[in-house]
Design a protein around this motif. Structure first.
Motif, PDB file in Angstrom:
ATOM      1  N   SER A  94       0.748  -1.170   0.115  1.00 40.04           N
ATOM      2  CA  SER A  94       0.023   0.000   0.029  1.00 40.04           C
ATOM      3  C   SER A  94       0.802   1.305   0.049  1.00 40.04           C
ATOM      4  O   SER A  94       0.150   2.498   0.096  1.00 40.04           O
ATOM      5  CB  SER A  94      -0.997   0.076   1.355  1.00 40.04           C
ATOM      6  OG  SER A  94      -0.106  -0.138   2.558  1.00 40.04           O
ATOM      7  N   VAL A  95       2.247   1.106  -0.217  1.00 41.25           N
ATOM      8  CA  VAL A  95       3.055   2.106  -0.173  1.00 41.25           C
ATOM      9  C   VAL A  95       3.649   2.490  -1.588  1.00 41.25           C
ATOM     10  O   VAL A  95       4.177   1.695  -2.284  1.00 41.25           O
ATOM     11  CB  VAL A  95       4.127   1.971   0.890  1.00 41.25           C
ATOM     12  CG1 VAL A  95       5.247   3.187   0.684  1.00 41.25           C
ATOM     13  CG2 VAL A  95       3.757   1.780   2.376  1.00 41.25           C
ATOM     14  N   ASP A  96       3.347   3.806  -2.036  1.00 41.28           N
ATOM     15  CA  ASP A  96       3.927   4.201  -3.188  1.00 41.28           C
ATOM     16  C   ASP A  96       5.590   4.965  -2.827  1.00 41.28           C
ATOM     17  O   ASP A  96       5.519   5.477  -1.655  1.00 41.28           O
ATOM     18  CB  ASP A  96       3.159   5.228  -3.865  1.00 41.28           C
ATOM     19  CG  ASP A  96       1.748   4.752  -4.171  1.00 41.28           C
ATOM     20  OD1 ASP A  96       1.502   3.708  -4.615  1.00 41.28           O
ATOM     21  OD2 ASP A  96       0.831   5.589  -4.321  1.00 41.28           O
ATOM     22  N   TYR A  97       6.453   4.748  -4.002  1.00 41.08           N
ATOM     23  CA  TYR A  97       7.653   5.247  -3.636  1.00 41.08           C
ATOM     24  C   TYR A  97       8.125   6.056  -4.889  1.00 41.08           C
ATOM     25  O   TYR A  97       7.682   5.672  -6.132  1.00 41.08           O
ATOM     26  CB  TYR A  97       8.750   4.379  -3.361  1.00 41.08           C
ATOM     27  CG  TYR A  97       8.981   3.133  -4.225  1.00 41.08           C
ATOM     28  CD1 TYR A  97       9.767   3.308  -5.517  1.00 41.08           C
ATOM     29  CD2 TYR A  97       8.189   1.940  -4.172  1.00 41.08           C
ATOM     30  CE1 TYR A  97       9.920   2.365  -6.498  1.00 41.08           C
ATOM     31  CE2 TYR A  97       8.269   0.925  -5.315  1.00 41.08           C
ATOM     32  CZ  TYR A  97       9.145   1.307  -6.327  1.00 41.08           C
ATOM     33  OH  TYR A  97       9.573   0.368  -7.228  1.00 41.08           O
ATOM     34  N   ASP A  98       8.863   6.986  -4.688  1.00 41.62           N
ATOM     35  CA  ASP A  98       9.430   7.688  -5.986  1.00 41.62           C
ATOM     36  C   ASP A  98      10.960   8.166  -5.576  1.00 41.62           C
ATOM     37  O   ASP A  98      11.249   8.684  -4.444  1.00 41.62           O
ATOM     38  CB  ASP A  98       8.541   8.984  -6.129  1.00 41.62           C
ATOM     39  CG  ASP A  98       9.126   9.766  -7.367  1.00 41.62           C
ATOM     40  OD1 ASP A  98       8.443   9.554  -8.576  1.00 41.62           O
ATOM     41  OD2 ASP A  98       9.997  10.730  -7.157  1.00 41.62           O
ATOM     42  N   VAL A  99      11.617   8.061  -6.404  1.00 40.47           N
ATOM     43  CA  VAL A  99      13.278   8.481  -6.388  1.00 40.47           C
ATOM     44  C   VAL A  99      13.344   9.378  -7.594  1.00 40.47           C
ATOM     45  O   VAL A  99      13.079   9.022  -8.842  1.00 40.47           O
ATOM     46  CB  VAL A  99      13.963   7.338  -6.430  1.00 40.47           C
ATOM     47  CG1 VAL A  99      14.218   6.439  -7.678  1.00 40.47           C
ATOM     48  CG2 VAL A  99      15.677   7.836  -6.269  1.00 40.47           C
ATOM     49  N   ALA A 100      13.999  10.612  -7.442  1.00 43.45           N
ATOM     50  CA  ALA A 100      14.160  11.781  -8.291  1.00 43.45           C
ATOM     51  C   ALA A 100      15.525  12.236  -8.170  1.00 43.45           C
ATOM     52  O   ALA A 100      15.784  12.419  -7.009  1.00 43.45           O
ATOM     53  CB  ALA A 100      12.979  12.557  -8.382  1.00 43.45           C
ATOM     54  N   TYR A 101      16.169  12.763  -9.345  1.00 45.24           N
ATOM     55  CA  TYR A 101      17.347  13.365  -9.630  1.00 45.24           C
ATOM     56  C   TYR A 101      16.827  14.780 -10.243  1.00 45.24           C
ATOM     57  O   TYR A 101      16.466  14.825 -11.397  1.00 45.24           O
ATOM     58  CB  TYR A 101      18.183  12.833 -10.218  1.00 45.24           C
ATOM     59  CG  TYR A 101      19.671  13.453 -10.360  1.00 45.24           C
ATOM     60  CD1 TYR A 101      20.101  13.840  -9.186  1.00 45.24           C
ATOM     61  CD2 TYR A 101      20.397  13.685 -11.519  1.00 45.24           C
ATOM     62  CE1 TYR A 101      21.279  14.544  -9.120  1.00 45.24           C
ATOM     63  CE2 TYR A 101      21.592  14.223 -11.506  1.00 45.24           C
ATOM     64  CZ  TYR A 101      22.075  14.831 -10.474  1.00 45.24           C
ATOM     65  OH  TYR A 101      23.355  15.412 -10.442  1.00 45.24           O
ATOM     66  N   ILE A 102      17.109  15.987  -9.603  1.00 47.11           N
ATOM     67  CA  ILE A 102      16.627  17.292  -9.982  1.00 47.11           C
ATOM     68  C   ILE A 102      17.908  18.070  -9.995  1.00 47.11           C
ATOM     69  O   ILE A 102      18.765  18.286  -9.226  1.00 47.11           O
ATOM     70  CB  ILE A 102      15.765  17.794  -9.048  1.00 47.11           C
ATOM     71  CG1 ILE A 102      14.467  16.870  -8.828  1.00 47.11           C
ATOM     72  CG2 ILE A 102      15.113  18.910  -9.556  1.00 47.11           C
ATOM     73  CD1 ILE A 102      13.669  17.070  -7.434  1.00 47.11           C
ATOM     74  N   GLY A 103      18.112  18.873 -11.249  1.00 47.46           N
ATOM     75  CA  GLY A 103      19.114  19.904 -11.421  1.00 47.46           C
ATOM     76  C   GLY A 103      18.262  21.319 -11.697  1.00 47.46           C
ATOM     77  O   GLY A 103      17.218  21.458 -12.167  1.00 47.46           O
ATOM     78  N   TYR A 104      18.997  22.283 -10.740  1.00 45.51           N
ATOM     79  CA  TYR A 104      18.444  23.534 -10.514  1.00 45.51           C
ATOM     80  C   TYR A 104      19.334  24.513 -11.479  1.00 45.51           C
ATOM     81  O   TYR A 104      20.633  24.543 -11.132  1.00 45.51           O
ATOM     82  CB  TYR A 104      18.274  23.824  -9.115  1.00 45.51           C
ATOM     83  CG  TYR A 104      17.204  23.167  -8.456  1.00 45.51           C
ATOM     84  CD1 TYR A 104      16.168  23.550  -8.135  1.00 45.51           C
ATOM     85  CD2 TYR A 104      17.710  21.916  -7.638  1.00 45.51           C
ATOM     86  CE1 TYR A 104      15.282  22.564  -7.540  1.00 45.51           C
ATOM     87  CE2 TYR A 104      17.019  21.154  -7.210  1.00 45.51           C
ATOM     88  CZ  TYR A 104      15.392  21.662  -6.984  1.00 45.51           C
ATOM     89  OH  TYR A 104      14.580  20.945  -6.132  1.00 45.51           O
ATOM     90  N   TYR A 105      18.625  25.191 -12.342  1.00 47.47           N
ATOM     91  CA  TYR A 105      19.596  26.314 -13.200  1.00 47.47           C
ATOM     92  C   TYR A 105      18.725  27.441 -13.046  1.00 47.47           C
ATOM     93  O   TYR A 105      17.571  27.676 -12.946  1.00 47.47           O
ATOM     94  CB  TYR A 105      19.609  25.692 -14.658  1.00 47.47           C
ATOM     95  CG  TYR A 105      20.086  24.371 -14.790  1.00 47.47           C
ATOM     96  CD1 TYR A 105      21.440  24.361 -15.060  1.00 47.47           C
ATOM     97  CD2 TYR A 105      19.428  23.290 -14.407  1.00 47.47           C
ATOM     98  CE1 TYR A 105      22.183  23.024 -15.385  1.00 47.47           C
ATOM     99  CE2 TYR A 105      20.252  21.989 -14.677  1.00 47.47           C
ATOM    100  CZ  TYR A 105      21.603  21.730 -15.201  1.00 47.47           C
ATOM    101  OH  TYR A 105      22.329  20.897 -15.235  1.00 47.47           O
ATOM    102  N   TYR A 106      19.685  28.474 -13.335  1.00 49.15           N
ATOM    103  CA  TYR A 106      19.037  30.075 -13.580  1.00 49.15           C
ATOM    104  C   TYR A 106      19.680  30.450 -15.018  1.00 49.15           C
ATOM    105  O   TYR A 106      20.532  30.121 -15.568  1.00 49.15           O
ATOM    106  CB  TYR A 106      19.546  30.836 -12.353  1.00 49.15           C
ATOM    107  CG  TYR A 106      19.017  30.433 -11.286  1.00 49.15           C
ATOM    108  CD1 TYR A 106      17.532  30.796 -10.998  1.00 49.15           C
ATOM    109  CD2 TYR A 106      19.620  29.771 -10.366  1.00 49.15           C
ATOM    110  CE1 TYR A 106      16.886  30.553  -9.786  1.00 49.15           C
ATOM    111  CE2 TYR A 106      19.119  29.393  -9.111  1.00 49.15           C
ATOM    112  CZ  TYR A 106      17.805  29.752  -8.864  1.00 49.15           C
ATOM    113  OH  TYR A 106      17.169  29.394  -7.684  1.00 49.15           O
ATOM    114  N   ASP A 107      18.902  31.536 -15.673  1.00 47.89           N
ATOM    115  CA  ASP A 107      19.086  31.771 -17.034  1.00 47.89           C
ATOM    116  C   ASP A 107      20.538  32.575 -17.062  1.00 47.89           C
ATOM    117  O   ASP A 107      21.024  32.529 -18.106  1.00 47.89           O
ATOM    118  CB  ASP A 107      17.753  32.944 -17.480  1.00 47.89           C
ATOM    119  CG  ASP A 107      17.744  33.895 -16.796  1.00 47.89           C
ATOM    120  OD1 ASP A 107      17.751  33.719 -15.300  1.00 47.89           O
ATOM    121  OD2 ASP A 107      17.514  35.037 -17.144  1.00 47.89           O
TER     122      ASP A 107
END
Length: 208
Positions: A94-107
């Motif tokens: 009954s448990v959902d899981y999520d693994v994510a890799y995120i990169g933060y950029y500015y113009d």
């Protein structure tokens, strides 16, 4: 959303493409118009409004990738933030899981940071659900976020979350979301960060 290296993103995308070649792929997109872009209890737009579009592709195998963007105002040369992300989601029991890799950029200033996040979502009752997320950042910092959602009517829910970083700094928010229909929702939210003035936001989101 919040904070991949182009080479890493490309390599991961190529690696995933072989495995999802036969998978069914979907495209989603949308945008949020908010009275104030607030992250970790701090305005990112000098208390001004922001428009935040996104585009995401996902496969039925659980892989996904996308881009999210927003205007910003730091009294600097940067006017836009854009975040690139890839991830995988699934469930066990009954448990959902999520693994994510995120990169933060500015113009103007370019790459700012990256984040690896692991999130678990689960139901507590028929009307109350929760999520627990652990994040690690390029600079060695990290944080833990605990969230709760309470369904109070067919189209209304109350959502709250609190985030604590490794140094003990806390920020939290609580708000009410009203679903207008399957694609449009309105959110009114209170934000509070340690040692800072409280902030309120009013947002409308449109999703495909």
């Amino acid at each position: 959303m919040n904070k991949f290296n182009y080479a890493a993103a490309g390599a991961l995308a190529l690696a995933l493409s072989a495995g999802v070649a036969q998978a069914e792929v979907s495209l989603s997109y949308g945008a949020t118009l908010t009275s104030n872009y607030v992250y970790a209890g701090v305005t990112q737009t000098m208390d001004g409004a922001a428009i935040q579009p996104y585009v995401e592709v996902a496969s039925d195998l659980g892989f996904y990738a996308g881009i999210w963007a927003s205007n910003v105002d730091f009294a600097s040369a940067d006017n836009f933030e854009y975040d690139l992300y890839v991830g995988y989601g699934g469930s066990f029991g009954s448990v959902d899981y999520d693994v994510a890799y995120i990169g933060y950029y500015y113009d103007d200033s370019g790459f700012a940071s990256d984040e690896l996040a692991l999130t678990f979502s689960y139901a507590l009752t028929d009307t109350i659900s929760a999520s627990s997320s652990v994040s690690s950042y390029l600079d060695g910092t990290g944080s833990f976020t605990q969230g709760f959602t309470f369904a109070i009517a067919d189209a209304y829910e109350i959502g709250a979350e609190i985030t604590t970083d490794l140094e003990g700094y806390e920020d939290w928010n609580i708000g009410v979301t009203r679903a207008i229909n399957d694609n449009v929702s309105v959110d009114l939210r209170y934000h509070q960060a340690e040692g800072l003035d409280a902030l309120f936001t009013l947002s409308i989101s449109i999703d495909s």
